[in-house]
Design a protein around this motif. Structure first.
Motif, PDB file in Angstrom:
ATOM      1  N   LYS A 103       0.647  -1.552  -0.041  1.00 24.36           N
ATOM      2  CA  LYS A 103      -0.052   0.019  -0.016  1.00 24.36           C
ATOM      3  C   LYS A 103       0.744   1.109  -0.042  1.00 24.36           C
ATOM      4  N   ARG A 104       0.537   2.212  -0.784  1.00 26.12           N
ATOM      5  CA  ARG A 104       1.039   3.322  -0.949  1.00 26.12           C
ATOM      6  C   ARG A 104       0.384   4.697  -0.439  1.00 26.12           C
ATOM      7  N   LEU A 105       1.072   5.470   0.685  1.00 22.51           N
ATOM      8  CA  LEU A 105       0.351   6.333   1.076  1.00 22.51           C
ATOM      9  C   LEU A 105       0.597   7.589   0.458  1.00 22.51           C
ATOM     10  N   LEU A 106      -0.454   8.596   0.508  1.00 18.08           N
ATOM     11  CA  LEU A 106      -0.227  10.057  -0.113  1.00 18.08           C
ATOM     12  C   LEU A 106       0.711  10.727   1.108  1.00 18.08           C
ATOM     13  N   GLN A 107       1.626  11.456   0.315  1.00 19.81           N
ATOM     14  CA  GLN A 107       2.217  12.511   1.353  1.00 19.81           C
ATOM     15  C   GLN A 107       2.779  13.316   0.400  1.00 19.81           C
ATOM     16  N   LYS A 108       3.148  14.760   1.074  1.00 18.72           N
ATOM     17  CA  LYS A 108       3.635  15.916   0.294  1.00 18.72           C
ATOM     18  C   LYS A 108       4.728  15.736  -0.640  1.00 18.72           C
ATOM     19  N   GLY A 109       4.779  16.172  -1.720  1.00 17.64           N
ATOM     20  CA  GLY A 109       5.684  16.097  -2.709  1.00 17.64           C
ATOM     21  C   GLY A 109       5.744  15.185  -3.732  1.00 17.64           C
ATOM     22  N   LEU A 111       4.504  12.871  -6.803  1.00 19.30           N
ATOM     23  CA  LEU A 111       3.879  13.013  -8.167  1.00 19.30           C
ATOM     24  C   LEU A 111       2.913  11.987  -8.423  1.00 19.30           C
ATOM     25  N   LEU A 112       1.585  12.348  -8.984  1.00 20.39           N
ATOM     26  CA  LEU A 112       0.727  11.382  -8.895  1.00 20.39           C
ATOM     27  C   LEU A 112      -0.201  11.757 -10.198  1.00 20.39           C
ATOM     28  N   GLU A 113      -1.073  10.803 -10.450  1.00 25.87           N
ATOM     29  CA  GLU A 113      -2.097  10.882 -11.485  1.00 25.87           C
ATOM     30  C   GLU A 113      -3.442  10.593 -10.842  1.00 25.87           C
ATOM     31  N   PHE A 114      -4.401  11.767 -11.161  1.00 28.22           N
ATOM     32  CA  PHE A 114      -5.740  11.422 -10.491  1.00 28.22           C
ATOM     33  C   PHE A 114      -6.880  11.917 -11.860  1.00 28.22           C
ATOM     34  N   ARG A 115      -8.047  11.284 -11.386  1.00 26.54           N
ATOM     35  CA  ARG A 115      -8.867  11.652 -12.454  1.00 26.54           C
ATOM     36  C   ARG A 115      -9.782  12.885 -12.306  1.00 26.54           C
ATOM     37  N   LYS A 116      -9.738  13.840 -13.109  1.00 29.33           N
ATOM     38  CA  LYS A 116     -10.326  15.117 -12.711  1.00 29.33           C
ATOM     39  C   LYS A 116     -11.775  14.848 -12.972  1.00 29.33           C
ATOM     40  N   ASP A 117     -12.342  14.366 -14.413  1.00 28.96           N
ATOM     41  CA  ASP A 117     -13.570  13.840 -14.417  1.00 28.96           C
ATOM     42  C   ASP A 117     -13.747  12.836 -15.472  1.00 28.96           C
ATOM     43  N   SER A 118     -14.756  12.378 -15.877  1.00 31.48           N
ATOM     44  CA  SER A 118     -15.200  11.370 -16.645  1.00 31.48           C
ATOM     45  C   SER A 118     -14.144  11.312 -17.754  1.00 31.48           C
ATOM     46  N   TYR A 154      -2.685   6.809  -9.948  1.00 36.62           N
ATOM     47  CA  TYR A 154      -1.239   6.288 -10.014  1.00 36.62           C
ATOM     48  C   TYR A 154      -0.373   7.042  -9.344  1.00 36.62           C
ATOM     49  N   ILE A 155       0.704   6.774  -8.299  1.00 37.87           N
ATOM     50  CA  ILE A 155       1.531   7.292  -7.654  1.00 37.87           C
ATOM     51  C   ILE A 155       3.036   7.122  -8.503  1.00 37.87           C
ATOM     52  N   VAL A 156       3.626   8.149  -9.160  1.00 38.54           N
ATOM     53  CA  VAL A 156       4.841   7.829  -9.778  1.00 38.54           C
ATOM     54  C   VAL A 156       5.994   7.389  -8.599  1.00 38.54           C
ATOM     55  N   PRO A 157       6.711   6.060  -8.703  1.00 35.99           N
ATOM     56  CA  PRO A 157       7.582   5.786  -7.732  1.00 35.99           C
ATOM     57  C   PRO A 157       8.753   6.465  -7.814  1.00 35.99           C
ATOM     58  N   SER A 230      -4.098  -7.262 -19.575  1.00 36.38           N
ATOM     59  CA  SER A 230      -5.359  -7.135 -18.640  1.00 36.38           C
ATOM     60  C   SER A 230      -5.079  -7.352 -17.168  1.00 36.38           C
ATOM     61  N   VAL A 231      -5.901  -6.629 -16.192  1.00 36.41           N
ATOM     62  CA  VAL A 231      -5.499  -6.518 -14.761  1.00 36.41           C
ATOM     63  C   VAL A 231      -6.066  -7.666 -14.398  1.00 36.41           C
ATOM     64  N   VAL A 232      -5.241  -8.436 -13.404  1.00 37.99           N
ATOM     65  CA  VAL A 232      -5.607  -9.802 -13.019  1.00 37.99           C
ATOM     66  C   VAL A 232      -5.742  -9.413 -11.254  1.00 37.99           C
ATOM     67  N   GLU A 233      -5.160  -8.444 -10.862  1.00 40.00           N
ATOM     68  CA  GLU A 233      -5.425  -8.182  -9.155  1.00 40.00           C
ATOM     69  C   GLU A 233      -4.920  -6.691  -8.999  1.00 40.00           C
ATOM     70  N   THR A 234      -5.717  -6.085  -8.148  1.00 38.95           N
ATOM     71  CA  THR A 234      -5.644  -4.764  -7.750  1.00 38.95           C
ATOM     72  C   THR A 234      -5.699  -4.726  -6.182  1.00 38.95           C
ATOM     73  N   LYS A 235      -4.789  -3.916  -5.787  1.00 42.77           N
ATOM     74  CA  LYS A 235      -4.763  -3.558  -4.230  1.00 42.77           C
ATOM     75  C   LYS A 235      -4.472  -2.041  -4.104  1.00 42.77           C
ATOM     76  N   GLY A 236      -5.369  -1.191  -3.623  1.00 40.74           N
ATOM     77  CA  GLY A 236      -5.087   0.116  -3.489  1.00 40.74           C
ATOM     78  C   GLY A 236      -4.884   0.633  -4.957  1.00 40.74           C
ATOM     79  N   LEU A 237      -3.606   1.568  -5.095  1.00 36.47           N
ATOM     80  CA  LEU A 237      -3.209   2.015  -6.280  1.00 36.47           C
ATOM     81  C   LEU A 237      -2.121   1.220  -7.150  1.00 36.47           C
ATOM     82  N   ARG A 238      -2.159  -0.044  -6.650  1.00 37.16           N
ATOM     83  CA  ARG A 238      -1.197  -0.925  -7.460  1.00 37.16           C
ATOM     84  C   ARG A 238      -1.980  -2.091  -8.078  1.00 37.16           C
TER      85      ARG A 238
END
Length: 912
Positions: A103-109, A111-118, A154-157, A230-238
């Motif tokens: 699990k990746r947690l959000l923190q300051k600084g 770089l992330l990708e987010f969905r603004k709208d549809s 997505y959070i850029v690692p 294809s996605v076979v499993e997802t947990k959180g943002l990964r």
């Protein structure tokens, strides 16, 4: 900066749906030199630059595709590889290591990708928490906003304290180095090993690095991929991605190519639309030009179906795209599996119907009215297209077979009733109808007898002298059920030439007719109307021949009545008879529902601004009263005649709903009182065995008989009545026929298939001897075929020739089945007439000056001061708010605020 690896320049491994299997491929492969590292000190990311030397593998090379790919991938994968042991190693499907999905947690600084709208996905830098869960972020556009954790995709690692001002540069580098063909190589290796990967692991395979930029590029490739993974499993943002099986990839590629071809065709079609839309109206392509090419025709027809809200099938309603498909495939381990290929949308448009996608591309909302306007704009529809006419698929043309039959009838017809026709050419005959009537099917005569009683003759056109039941022409007539009268056109039940030249009554010409004559008592009654008695001595129903004297419009007939000319005394007698009949019917409880009636004739309806001629007539007009009363009298006589002779007929009745006329006496006569009556009336009823009371007309029985050219139910009554060769009530014995011929005749009757037990022998005779019809008949069946008609003609028989003067051709059960079908056509015709009339009334009002005032009659109050109004000069009903003090029956003035015929909108404002 260019990406390090370009596995293939611009081509894909799978180039078309018809490509051979993967193992059969021989293609150009690239050997890459040793990578040269270049470090971006500002961003802290490393990018690889490769030079490529092209080496062509021969068609007969022994090196397999997978081995070649593996060698090439191994060459640039050795550098920067981090030995992570089992923690970072590739694992088989279903053997996911927990650390892969940490699990990746959000923190300051970050770089992330987010969905603004549809539709939008943005890159941003996390700034600070906003409440318990939300975060404030600065996106690539420099906008700071609060987002929910669910919006993060997505959070850029490997990035900390990223400067949001450098997001655009980061995005540009990533997009410059994206190449979907890189996924093909990774897919081949992973499919061979039956492995699944995370985004970072894929970046290492493709780029030889898990640096932030490479990882983000791998993420973009996977998020945009519709083919290989294809996605076979997802947990959180990964997420963990698995390679699809070859059979899936080949099918998806085939679909992709098909969609690309369909998209290209769609774009070409849209260009055609836009080109036609931009043309002046007189230069637009004709309608038939859109029908030449099949693909264009299909899309135009889909647009048309959408416009009239009557899509016929999925092909007209859906785009050629992916649907769920089950594929049975064998994995590398030999396991047989069933995979569901799921449609992965590249946007909402890929799921939309072909038509709605077209509307979206041309910038129109997804509404049927948008399709209508588009088809008008390109010239396919005229401005005033009648959509209901299209929706109900009304037959406006006749088949060649029918027209040949018409020519045969007109050129060589022999009147089967010639010797039985009563010569009434000595009578003065008045035919009264609207001025534009094409089919004249009734006329009137009258005289005063020596004892002072009035004798009237109602002459009705005789189509059965030309058309036999079950013939080609008759079958076409029953398919239509009725003539359709519209402001823009008339679609006759019979072909126009036959109706006009052969059937219609014509001034000064000898015309075949069926004449109903009746002597009235001074109070308007028939001389002898005793239901249940076979005596019909005081009125007759005859085959006749007449010579119409006058063809009058209602207006001219009313003027003649007003002039009271001595030489037109017969017309005066007719009006006197009508007045007596109306008085007598009212005494029997008849309800007067006369109101004003509107007719419109539109010249050149395909023009953008056609000429509209409006006629408003009062049904209480003397001439209209005269004709109406005589038609009601004729219907009562035919019902009496049918009952006396036990003839199945379409007897019509209507309960009065316990209407107490005195309860409405406070309302003004005419439209106001009629409107109140109509609101509480019950629906009409039909019986096919015996008459039923028609309470609204105030008569004991009624049969529609006077419009056999226009209404098939009237024609049915003619078929039934005219089978009797005797009008005095004496019944002939039923003529007998051989059973085989009788069965053939029965098959020729529309909607009449007899059961074997219904053909009853008169006595025990041989098979080739005679039989008669039984009393009971089966439920409706199919129409007879032309081949059977030909066979019967070969036997020297026609239906009417066999049945004339004998037994009615249809039983009550058969009539009921036919009436059910005909009533559908009648309701469609009525709806078409009403909707078309209203459309053109609204178009007429739309053209009027805004300041013009109209007289309106208050019919009733709907709610508070909102009243139902009847516009007297136009004959259309609408509603409007009226001032305090006005009452039902008052006349007020109104102005038209809005009139939109296509949207059926009429807004009135009372003039205070």
């Amino acid at each position: 900066m260019t990406m390090a690896v370009r596995a293939v320049n611009t081509c894909s491994i799978f180039r078309s749906p018809s490509s051979p299997p993967l193992s059969a491929f021989r293609f150009h492969l690239y050997h890459f030199g040793a990578p040269q590292l270049q470090k971006n000190t500002k961003l802290g990311f490393r990018f690889q630059n490769f030079r490529s030397d092209k080496v062509l593998l021969s068609h007969g090379g022994v090196q397999s595709l997978v081995e070649s790919v593996m060698e090439e991938l191994e060459a640039f994968r050795t550098r920067k590889r981090i030995n992570a042991g089992s923690k970072m190693g590739l694992t088989g499907s279903g053997e996911l290591v927990e650390d892969k999905l940490e699990k990746r947690l959000l923190q300051k600084g970050l770089l992330l990708e987010f969905r603004k709208d549809s539709e939008r996905v943005l890159l941003a830098v996390a700034q600070k928490p906003d409440g318990k869960k939300n975060w404030m972020v600065s996106d690539q556009n420099g906008v700071t906003s609060s987002i929910k954790p669910q919006q993060v995709t997505y959070i850029v690692p490997g990035v900390e304290n990223f400067d949001h001002s450098e997001i655009s540069d980061f995005i540009q580098k990533a997009h410059d180095n994206l190449d979907p063909t890189l996924l093909e190589f990774a897919w081949i290796e992973l499919l061979e090993k039956n492995k699944s990967v995370t985004v970072e692991e894929l970046a290492e395979i493709i780029f030889g690095s898990k640096e932030p930029l490479e990882s983000y590029c791998a993420h973009l490739l996977l998020s945009q991929d519709e083919i290989y993974f294809s996605v076979v499993e997802t947990k959180g943002l990964r997420s963990v991605y698995g390679p699809r099986l070859t059979v899936q990839v080949e099918e998806l590629l085939r679909r992709k190519h098909a969609k690309e071809a369909a998209d290209k065709e769609l774009q070409e079609f849209v260009q055609l639309l836009m080109s036609a839309k931009a043309m002046p109206r007189h230069s637009k392509p004709p309608k038939e030009s859109w029908m030449v090419e099949e693909k264009v025709r299909h899309r135009i027809e889909s647009l048309e179906a959408y416009a009239i809200d009557a899509c016929k099938n999925d092909d007209q309603n859906k785009i050629a795209g992916m649907k769920n498909l089950a594929v049975i495939a064998t994995s590398c381990s030999g396991t047989i599996s069933i995979f569901l290929l799921e449609e992965k949308s590249s946007g909402d448009a890929s799921r939309m119907s072909d038509t709605t996608l077209i509307l979206k591309v041309v910038g129109l909302p997804k509404m049927s009215s948008s399709a209508v306007n588009l088809l008008i704009d390109i010239g396919y529809f005229p401005v005033h297209a009648n959509l209901d006419l299209l929706k109900f698929n009304v037959h406006t043309e006749y088949s060649d077979e029918t027209m040949l039959a018409v020519e045969s009838v007109l050129s060589g017809s022999v009147d089967p009733d010639e010797i039985d026709r009563k010569d009434l050419t000595h009578l003065k005959v008045y035919a009264i109808d609207v001025d534009e009537a094409d089919e004249l099917d009734d006329a009137l005569s009258a005289t005063r007898l020596q004892d002072g009683q009035i004798k009237v003759w109602i002459h009705v056109a005789d189509p059965t002298s030309l058309v036999q039941s079950g013939s080609i022409i008759d079958r076409e007539a029953i398919r239509r059920g009725t003539s359709i009268f519209l402001p823009t056109a008339t679609f006759p039940m019979f072909p126009e030439r036959l109706a006009m030249e052969g059937m219609s009554l014509k001034q000064g010409k000898l015309c075949n007719a069926v004449t109903v004559s009746v002597i009235l008592h001074p109070d308007g009654r028939q001389s002898h109307t005793v239901y249940g008695d076979n005596s019909i001595a005081e009125y007759t129903v005859d085959n006749s021949i007449i010579r119409p004297t006058y063809m009058l419009t209602y207006e001219s007939a009313s003027k003649l009545l007003h002039l009271n000319l001595e030489e037109e005394v017969e017309l005066k007698i007719l009006y006197e008879a009508a007045t007596l009949r109306l008085q007598w019917r009212r005494q029997q409880g008849a309800i007067d529902t006369t109101t004003i009636e509107t007719r419109i004739k539109v010249a050149n309806p395909d023009d953008p601004e056609p000429s509209i001629n409006l006629y408003v007539e009062n049904q209480a007009d003397p001439a209209m009263r005269l004709v109406s009363e005589m038609m009601i009298l004729c219907g009562e006589v035919v019902a009496t005649f049918g009952y006396s002779n036990n003839i199945p007929l379409p007897y019509r009745g209507q309960p009065q709903s316990n209407i107490d006329a005195s309860a409405f006496s406070h309302l003004p006569e005419g439209p106001v009182r009629s409107s109140a009556y109509v609101k509480i009336m019950r629906a009409a009823e039909m019986d096919f065995r015996k008459p039923i009371r028609h309470g609204v007309l105030g008569i004991p029985g009624y049969v529609q008989f006077t419009s056999p050219i226009r209404r098939y139910m009237d024609l049915l009554a003619h078929y039934q009545v005219l089978t009797r060769g005797n009008n005095s009530g004496c019944c002939h014995n039923v003529k007998t026929l051989p059973q085989a011929v009788l069965a053939k005749v029965l098959r020729l009757m529309p909607f009449a298939e007899m059961r074997s037990e219904e053909i009853k022998p008169q006595s025990k005779k041989k098979e080739n001897e005679s039989f008669t019809l039984g009393a009971t008949h089966s439920s409706p069946g199919n129409l007879s075929s032309s081949e059977e008609m030909d066979d019967l003609n070969d036997d020297g028989l026609l239906v009417k020739a066999f049945l004339k003067g004998e037994s009615p051709p249809f039983s009550s059960g058969q009539l009921e089945g036919m009436a059910s079908l005909i009533s559908i056509h009648t309701r469609v015709a009525k709806r078409l007439y009403n909707s078309s009339l209203r459309y053109w009334l609204l178009e007429f009002l739309r053209r009027q000056p805004k300041e013009k005032k109209f007289r309106a009659l208050i019919l009733r109050f709907i709610k508070d001061r909102i009243a139902a109004l009847l516009m007297m000069e136009v004959g259309i009903q609408a509603s409007a708010w009226v001032s305090v003090g006005t009452q039902i029956g008052d006349e007020i003035e109104v102005r038209v605020e809005e009139a939109h015929p296509r949207d059926d909108v009429l807004s009135l404002k009372a003039v205070v």
